[in-house]
Design a protein around this motif. Structure first.
Motif, PDB file in Angstrom:
ATOM      1  N   GLY A 222      -4.036  -5.080   6.136  1.00 32.67           N
ATOM      2  CA  GLY A 222      -4.565  -3.799   5.684  1.00 32.67           C
ATOM      3  C   GLY A 222      -3.495  -2.972   4.997  1.00 32.67           C
ATOM      4  O   GLY A 222      -2.353  -2.921   5.456  1.00 32.67           O
ATOM      5  N   GLU A 223      -3.873  -2.329   3.877  1.00 31.43           N
ATOM      6  CA  GLU A 223      -2.922  -1.524   3.109  1.00 31.43           C
ATOM      7  C   GLU A 223      -3.591  -0.239   2.633  1.00 31.43           C
ATOM      8  O   GLU A 223      -4.803  -0.190   2.433  1.00 31.43           O
ATOM      9  N   VAL A 224      -2.763   0.784   2.435  1.00 35.87           N
ATOM     10  CA  VAL A 224      -3.243   2.108   2.026  1.00 35.87           C
ATOM     11  C   VAL A 224      -2.413   2.590   0.847  1.00 35.87           C
ATOM     12  O   VAL A 224      -1.195   2.381   0.798  1.00 35.87           O
ATOM     13  N   LYS A 225      -3.076   3.257  -0.092  1.00 33.20           N
ATOM     14  CA  LYS A 225      -2.383   3.831  -1.249  1.00 33.20           C
ATOM     15  C   LYS A 225      -2.962   5.212  -1.530  1.00 33.20           C
ATOM     16  O   LYS A 225      -4.181   5.374  -1.616  1.00 33.20           O
ATOM     17  N   LEU A 226      -2.114   6.216  -1.665  1.00 32.93           N
ATOM     18  CA  LEU A 226      -2.564   7.560  -2.011  1.00 32.93           C
ATOM     19  C   LEU A 226      -2.625   7.710  -3.524  1.00 32.93           C
ATOM     20  O   LEU A 226      -1.785   7.161  -4.250  1.00 32.93           O
ATOM     21  N   ILE A 227      -3.624   8.465  -3.985  1.00 32.95           N
ATOM     22  CA  ILE A 227      -3.876   8.621  -5.416  1.00 32.95           C
ATOM     23  C   ILE A 227      -3.812  10.102  -5.772  1.00 32.95           C
ATOM     24  O   ILE A 227      -4.456  10.934  -5.131  1.00 32.95           O
ATOM     25  N   ALA A 228      -3.029  10.422  -6.799  1.00 32.15           N
ATOM     26  CA  ALA A 228      -2.938  11.797  -7.301  1.00 32.15           C
ATOM     27  C   ALA A 228      -2.786  11.734  -8.814  1.00 32.15           C
ATOM     28  O   ALA A 228      -1.688  11.556  -9.336  1.00 32.15           O
TER      29      ALA A 228
ATOM     30  N   GLY B 121      -0.608   9.076 -10.882  1.00 29.04           N
ATOM     31  CA  GLY B 121       0.424   8.570  -9.985  1.00 29.04           C
ATOM     32  C   GLY B 121      -0.151   8.133  -8.655  1.00 29.04           C
ATOM     33  O   GLY B 121      -1.156   8.663  -8.185  1.00 29.04           O
ATOM     34  N   THR B 122       0.463   7.137  -8.070  1.00 31.38           N
ATOM     35  CA  THR B 122       0.088   6.688  -6.733  1.00 31.38           C
ATOM     36  C   THR B 122       1.366   6.441  -5.941  1.00 31.38           C
ATOM     37  O   THR B 122       2.469   6.412  -6.482  1.00 31.38           O
ATOM     38  N   THR B 123       1.192   6.241  -4.647  1.00 27.99           N
ATOM     39  CA  THR B 123       2.346   5.980  -3.793  1.00 27.99           C
ATOM     40  C   THR B 123       2.747   4.515  -3.786  1.00 27.99           C
ATOM     41  O   THR B 123       3.793   4.168  -3.259  1.00 27.99           O
ATOM     42  N   GLY B 124       1.917   3.643  -4.339  1.00 21.99           N
ATOM     43  CA  GLY B 124       2.107   2.222  -4.092  1.00 21.99           C
ATOM     44  C   GLY B 124       1.484   1.882  -2.746  1.00 21.99           C
ATOM     45  O   GLY B 124       1.149   2.764  -1.951  1.00 21.99           O
ATOM     46  N   TRP B 125       1.325   0.611  -2.477  1.00 17.05           N
ATOM     47  CA  TRP B 125       0.659   0.195  -1.244  1.00 17.05           C
ATOM     48  C   TRP B 125       1.579   0.358  -0.039  1.00 17.05           C
ATOM     49  O   TRP B 125       2.747  -0.022  -0.084  1.00 17.05           O
ATOM     50  N   MET B 126       1.029   0.939   1.027  1.00 24.48           N
ATOM     51  CA  MET B 126       1.771   1.178   2.264  1.00 24.48           C
ATOM     52  C   MET B 126       1.070   0.470   3.415  1.00 24.48           C
ATOM     53  O   MET B 126      -0.143   0.239   3.376  1.00 24.48           O
ATOM     54  N   LEU B 127       1.840   0.140   4.445  1.00 26.42           N
ATOM     55  CA  LEU B 127       1.312  -0.610   5.582  1.00 26.42           C
ATOM     56  C   LEU B 127       1.058   0.329   6.761  1.00 26.42           C
ATOM     57  O   LEU B 127       2.005   0.888   7.323  1.00 26.42           O
ATOM     58  N   PRO B 128      -0.199   0.507   7.142  1.00 25.15           N
ATOM     59  CA  PRO B 128      -0.497   1.345   8.306  1.00 25.15           C
ATOM     60  C   PRO B 128      -0.335   0.556   9.601  1.00 25.15           C
ATOM     61  O   PRO B 128      -0.144  -0.666   9.592  1.00 25.15           O
ATOM     62  N   ILE B 129      -0.426   1.260  10.715  1.00 21.74           N
ATOM     63  CA  ILE B 129      -0.461   0.620  12.029  1.00 21.74           C
ATOM     64  C   ILE B 129      -1.918   0.464  12.425  1.00 21.74           C
ATOM     65  O   ILE B 129      -2.676   1.433  12.436  1.00 21.74           O
TER      66      ILE B 129
ATOM     67  N   ILE C 198      -7.984  12.871  -6.973  1.00 21.74           N
ATOM     68  CA  ILE C 198      -7.258  12.911  -5.705  1.00 21.74           C
ATOM     69  C   ILE C 198      -7.980  12.031  -4.686  1.00 21.74           C
ATOM     70  O   ILE C 198      -9.209  12.046  -4.598  1.00 21.74           O
ATOM     71  N   GLY C 199      -7.221  11.278  -3.905  1.00 18.68           N
ATOM     72  CA  GLY C 199      -7.849  10.484  -2.853  1.00 18.68           C
ATOM     73  C   GLY C 199      -6.959   9.363  -2.370  1.00 18.68           C
ATOM     74  O   GLY C 199      -5.732   9.478  -2.360  1.00 18.68           O
ATOM     75  N   ALA C 200      -7.594   8.253  -1.998  1.00 14.97           N
ATOM     76  CA  ALA C 200      -6.837   7.128  -1.455  1.00 14.97           C
ATOM     77  C   ALA C 200      -7.580   5.824  -1.709  1.00 14.97           C
ATOM     78  O   ALA C 200      -8.804   5.800  -1.884  1.00 14.97           O
ATOM     79  N   ALA C 201      -6.811   4.750  -1.737  1.00 18.65           N
ATOM     80  CA  ALA C 201      -7.351   3.395  -1.839  1.00 18.65           C
ATOM     81  C   ALA C 201      -6.955   2.629  -0.587  1.00 18.65           C
ATOM     82  O   ALA C 201      -5.889   2.866  -0.011  1.00 18.65           O
ATOM     83  N   MET C 202      -7.817   1.723  -0.176  1.00 13.23           N
ATOM     84  CA  MET C 202      -7.532   0.870   0.974  1.00 13.23           C
ATOM     85  C   MET C 202      -8.030  -0.534   0.688  1.00 13.23           C
ATOM     86  O   MET C 202      -8.997  -0.716  -0.055  1.00 13.23           O
ATOM     87  N   ARG C 203      -7.362  -1.498   1.280  1.00 12.42           N
ATOM     88  CA  ARG C 203      -7.811  -2.872   1.086  1.00 12.42           C
ATOM     89  C   ARG C 203      -7.462  -3.728   2.293  1.00 12.42           C
ATOM     90  O   ARG C 203      -6.461  -3.507   2.973  1.00 12.42           O
TER      91      ARG C 203
END
Length: 238
Positions: A175-181, A184-192, A213-218
Motif C-alpha cells: 500500500g502506498e499514499v501520495k499527496l496531491i497539490a 506537485g505531489t509528494t511522491g509515493w509514501m509508505l503508510p503503516i 487538492i487531495g491524495a492518491a492511494m494504491r
C-alpha cells in the motif's frame, strides 16, 4: 588560651549545627509540594480549514450512476483499469474499486474510533482480491501564499485471518499514499498498515488560481482486502 579555643570551637559547632538544621528544613519544605511550574508553550494555529466537506459529512453521489461508487459531495474520484505496470502478472491487473461513505450506523461500535476521526462519517475505498489505484481530489481556489495539506488514512490491507484477527499485508509495498497539490505531489509514501496514518505536505501558490487538492492511494497486489479508510482532511494557510 585553652578556654578561648574551646569557646571558639563551641561557637563554630553551633553555627554548623544551625546551618544544617536550616538546610534540612528547606529540603523538607521543598519536598512537601507536588506543584511543578513549567513555562507556557503556545502552539501556532493552522487557521481555518479551507477544504469544503473535509470530513465527508455532507452527502454523496454515485459516480457515473454506478451504485458501488459513492463519492462524497464536492470531491472527484478517478481510478485505473487494465495493465498494472508495477506487476504485470494478470492476477494483479488494475480493477475498479468500490467506495462507500459510511456513517457510524453502518460500522460495528468497536470500529467507530478506528475509522471515524471527525464527525459521524468516513470514506471507505476497497476491493477484495483486486489491485486498485485511485485518487480522491477537490478543486480549491487559492490566493498567493504557503499552504499546509494534511490527510488521515487507515490502510486496511489484509492478506488473511487467524482466529478472527486480521493478518496485515507483510510487504510494505502492498500500500502506498501520495499527496496531491496542483501540479506537485509528494511522491509515493509508505503508510503503516492497520492504523491511522497522518500525512502532511507544504506547498506555495504564486498567484491566485484553482488548485487540485487531495491524495492518491494504491494497492499493487490483489490481496484478500485492499481497503482504505479516509476522514478528517485539512488544507490550511498558517
Amino acid at each position: 588560651m585553652g578556654k578561648t579555643k574551646r569557646f571558639w570551637g563551641l561557637l563554630l559547632a553551633f553555627f554548623v549545627f544551625t546551618s544544617l538544621a536550616g538546610l534540612q528544613s528547606q529540603r523538607a519544605n521543598a519536598g512537601s509540594s507536588n506543584t511543578l511550574y513549567l513555562p507556557l508553550i503556545t502552539v501556532p494555529s493552522l487557521g481555518p480549514n479551507l477544504l469544503s466537506n473535509a470530513s465527508f459529512e455532507q452527502g454523496w453521489y454515485h459516480l457515473n450512476g454506478a451504485p458501488e461508487l459513492q463519492i462524497p459531495e464536492g470531491w472527484q474520484f478517478t481510478f485505473k483499469e487494465g495493465t498494472n505496470q508495477l506487476d504485470p502478472d494478470p492476477w494483479n491487473v488494475w480493477v475498479p474499486p468500490e467506495t462507500r461513505v459510511l456513517s457510524s450506523a453502518f460500522l460495528p461500535p468497536d470500529e467507530h474510533d478506528l475509522f471515524i476521526w471527525d464527525g459521524d462519517q468516513t470514506v471507505k475505498v476497497f476491493k477484495g482480491f483486486g489491485a486498485i489505484s485511485f485518487e480522491l481530489t477537490t478543486a480549491v481556489t487559492l490566493s498567493p501564499g504557503t499552504y499546509v495539506l494534511i490527510i488521515h488514512v487507515f490502510p486496511d490491507l489484509v492478506v488473511g485471518y487467524e482466529n478472527g484477527q486480521k493478518i496485515w499485508a507483510p510487504d510494505p509495498l502492498s500500500g502506498e499514499v501520495k499527496l496531491i497539490a496542483g501540479n506537485g505531489t509528494t511522491g509515493w509514501m509508505l503508510p503503516i498498515f492497520g492504523q491511522k496514518n497522518r500525512f502532511r505536505t507544504t506547498f506555495t501558490v504564486s498567484q491566485t488560481q484553482t488548485v487540485t487538492i487531495g491524495a492518491a492511494m494504491r494497492g499493487r497486489w490483489a490481496i484478500q482486502n485492499n481497503g482504505w479508510f479516509m476522514d478528517d482532511w485539512g488544507l490550511y494557510k498558517p
